[in-house]
Scaffold this active site. Structure first.
Site, PDB file in Angstrom:
ATOM      1  N   GLU A  86      -1.966   1.789   2.254  1.00 46.74           N
ATOM      2  CA  GLU A  86      -1.529   3.191   2.203  1.00 46.74           C
ATOM      3  C   GLU A  86      -2.232   3.873   1.046  1.00 46.74           C
ATOM      4  OE1 GLU A  86       2.672   4.040   2.007  1.00 46.74           O
ATOM      5  OE2 GLU A  86       3.156   2.555   3.547  1.00 46.74           O
ATOM      6  N   GLU A 140      10.083  11.940   5.368  1.00 44.13           N
ATOM      7  CA  GLU A 140       9.696  11.317   4.100  1.00 44.13           C
ATOM      8  C   GLU A 140      10.927  10.847   3.317  1.00 44.13           C
ATOM      9  OE1 GLU A 140       7.082  10.172   2.679  1.00 44.13           O
ATOM     10  OE2 GLU A 140       5.757  10.702   4.344  1.00 44.13           O
ATOM     11  N   HIS A 158       9.585  -2.326   7.538  1.00 42.83           N
ATOM     12  CA  HIS A 158       9.309  -1.145   6.714  1.00 42.83           C
ATOM     13  C   HIS A 158      10.630  -0.419   6.471  1.00 42.83           C
ATOM     14  CE1 HIS A 158       5.956   1.813   5.493  1.00 42.83           C
ATOM     15  NE2 HIS A 158       7.091   2.306   5.033  1.00 42.83           N
ATOM     16  N   GLU A 170       6.309  -2.980   0.801  1.00 48.55           N
ATOM     17  CA  GLU A 170       6.816  -2.495  -0.485  1.00 48.55           C
ATOM     18  C   GLU A 170       8.214  -3.013  -0.837  1.00 48.55           C
ATOM     19  OE1 GLU A 170       6.569   1.739  -0.799  1.00 48.55           O
ATOM     20  OE2 GLU A 170       4.398   1.787  -0.572  1.00 48.55           O
ATOM     21  N   ARG A 212      -2.168   1.000  11.511  1.00 51.14           N
ATOM     22  CA  ARG A 212      -1.074   0.220  10.941  1.00 51.14           C
ATOM     23  C   ARG A 212       0.242   0.916  11.268  1.00 51.14           C
ATOM     24  NH1 ARG A 212       1.389   0.402   5.115  1.00 51.14           N
ATOM     25  NH2 ARG A 212       2.981  -1.192   5.428  1.00 51.14           N
ATOM     26  N   TYR A 240      -0.997   5.325  -4.730  1.00 53.27           N
ATOM     27  CA  TYR A 240      -1.102   6.774  -4.655  1.00 53.27           C
ATOM     28  C   TYR A 240      -1.534   7.423  -5.965  1.00 53.27           C
ATOM     29  CZ  TYR A 240       1.374   6.431  -0.202  1.00 53.27           C
ATOM     30  OH  TYR A 240       1.715   6.125   1.095  1.00 53.27           O
ATOM     31  N   ASN A 285      -0.444  -0.613  -1.409  1.00 52.33           N
ATOM     32  CA  ASN A 285      -0.129   0.805  -1.245  1.00 52.33           C
ATOM     33  C   ASN A 285      -0.251   1.463  -2.608  1.00 52.33           C
ATOM     34  OD1 ASN A 285       0.458   0.110   1.373  1.00 52.33           O
ATOM     35  ND2 ASN A 285       2.645   0.541   1.239  1.00 52.33           N
TER      36      ASN A 285
END
Length: 492
Positions: free
Chosen positions: A390, A445, A139, A185, A94, A319, A317
């Site tokens: 993700e 990041e 993105h 997102e 991806r 985490y 996504n």
């Protein structure tokens, strides 16, 4: 929340060694990246500037003062990186397309053929290695001209320009790309970009209105792109198209009714904000009641568009997780959280952390959360196909011997636990079709610059951006080959 009784219910996720055989034969395993975070080549190949190019130039926006001008130089090293994807046995990749590499000013007046060629090269290189491309159209790297000339996502006209861009990508790449993601997102774009202001374009002047307007236009842009694909390209190209949303799992902090209601409210402000319009043609009732006129309204034309452009899948996504308590008085912090009247808690009743800690202050290892989230989405949204697009954790960027930096034991435990959660969700009936680890490479990041490392592959920023696979990359290699016994022995 009482730790012992809760974790006893989910103990298999912490102790079971997951294997490829725990998943359906056609389940897709991949790895993910995004354009601004890895490509670099910011002034090459006709690429125009994005809002992140401008944002990183503002003093104090990025913790280490860095930017994505070079990033990890995927622009020149994509073949090497694709070799790594193949080496570790991933079936899918991806990645995102940089809008300003296709249309430098974002308007769609003139296609940049060098940009088309670059992504054609990536797609063809992937297919030569038997790796399926999953392509994200947006993105976060909006062409700067659209921000400066018309206000970017705050202007409904942007839907028209996104449609032109999406159409161009479908036309140029859709003969080989069979899995499309419109927007990644949108919640993060809206809240971090227009409420907290820590992401591009860095706005926080009108945080009770602008995030919801930006989200509204992203939802319409998504639906318009889906409509174009379904009416113009699907029959000929035979692909699928969906949306990626992010969500931390929310678990009620007690059995009190107000905490359970607050937890449901929290999930509506994350998932329902985007899936409500797509499935019901309207924002969740609790958002409409809470936000009132601050929340934009869909016209009848908008509602028809949404009704007739259902996505083929939802990307999630995920985490980490939080316990949720209801609170009536909120002071300070982002308007988005104040409006929800919640407290997000990262501790058990006795004060212990909710899970092992990643490098980012918000990230704790809670594999049970992904299992619960996938089950919830399947039950709430008509068992729609889901891809985990993700999932991963980060380390601090520190000076240490290379062999220590590569031996990422916590990341291995993270992936094992979360994949066990995915497998359990599938057993519980969730319609999960694939899983993408974040990320292939250590990279830029966002507001944390290069201070956090999410990669399966270590990138040596001080020595020519050399790539060094971590233990987690080799763990995936063994996992994907089904070598359960060796995986277990190696990681014990």
């Amino acid at each position: 929340m009482r730790k012992e009784e809760f974790l006893k219910e989910h103990q298999d996720l912490f102790h079971k060694q997951v294997s490829r055989s725990d998943f359906p034969p056609d389940f897709v395993f991949g790895v993910a990246t995004s354009a601004y975070q890895i490509e670099g080549g910011s002034n090459e190949g006709g690429r125009g500037p994005s809002i992140w190019d401008a944002f990183t130039r503002k003093k104090g926006t990025i913790i280490d003062g860095s930017n994505g001008d070079v990033a990890v130089d995927h622009y020149h090293r994509y073949k090497e990186d694709i070799e790594l994807i193949a080496k570790f046995g991933f079936e899918a990749y991806r990645f995102s397309i940089s809008w300003s590499r296709i249309f430098p000013d974002g308007t769609g007046t003139k296609v940049n053929e060098d940009g088309i060629k670059f992504y054609n090269n990536i797609i063809n290189s992937l297919l030569e290695k038997g790796i399926e491309p999953y392509v994200t159209l947006y993105h976060w790297d909006l062409p700067l001209h659209l921000e400066e000339s018309m206000g970017g996502w705050l202007n409904k006209e942007i839907v028209k320009y996104f449609a032109i861009y999406a159409d161009t990508c479908f036309a140029n790449f859709g003969d080989r790309v069979k899995n499309w993601i419109t927007i990644n997102e949108p919640l993060q774009t809206s809240i971090n970009g227009f409420d907290i202001g820590i992401f591009a374009p860095g706005r926080h002047e009108n945080s009770s209105v602008e995030p919801y307007l930006a989200a509204h236009n992203q939802i319409l842009a998504h639906a318009t792109a889906v409509s174009i694909y379904q009416s113009k390209y699907r029959d000929q190209q035979g692909g699928k198209i969906g949306l990626v949303i992010d969500c931390e799992w929310s678990e009620a902090n007690s059995d009190k009714i107000e905490d359970k209601v607050a937890t449901a409210r929290r999930l509506e402000f994350q998932l329902g904000w985007y899936l409500g319009p797509i499935y019901d043609g309207e924002y969740p009732e609790i958002m409409r009641e809470t936000l009132g006129d601050k929340l934009p309204k869909f016209s009848e034309e908008d509602k028809n568009l949404l009704r007739n452009s259902k996505p083929d899948f939802i990307g999630i996504n995920h985490y980490t997780s939080r316990f949720i308590s209801h609170i009536t008085e909120t002071t300070g912090g982002p308007y988005f959280y104040k409006a929800q009247q919640i407290e997000r808690i990262a501790e058990w009743e006795g004060g212990e952390p909710i899970g092992e800690k990643g490098a980012s202050e918000w990230l704790y290892v809670c594999p049970w959360g992904l299992q619960k989230l996938l089950t919830y989405i399947s039950q709430r949204y008509n068992n729609i196909p889901i891809y985990v697009t993700e999932n991963g954790m980060d380390d601090e960027d520190i000076d240490a011997p290379l062999d220590e930096l590569l031996d990422d034991k916590l990341r291995v435990r993270y992936f094992n636990g979360y994949l066990a959660g995915v497998a359990q969700a599938i057993k519980n009936g969730a319609n999960v079709k694939g899983y993408f680890a974040w990320s292939l490479l250590d990279n830029f990041e966002w507001c944390n610059g290069y201070t956090k490392r999410f990669g399966l592959v270590y990138v040596d920023y001080k020595n020519g951006l050399a790539r060094h696979p971590k233990s987690s990359a080799y763990w995936f290699k063994r996992f994907l080959k089904g070598d359960e016994e060796k995986t277990s022995k190696k990681e014990d």
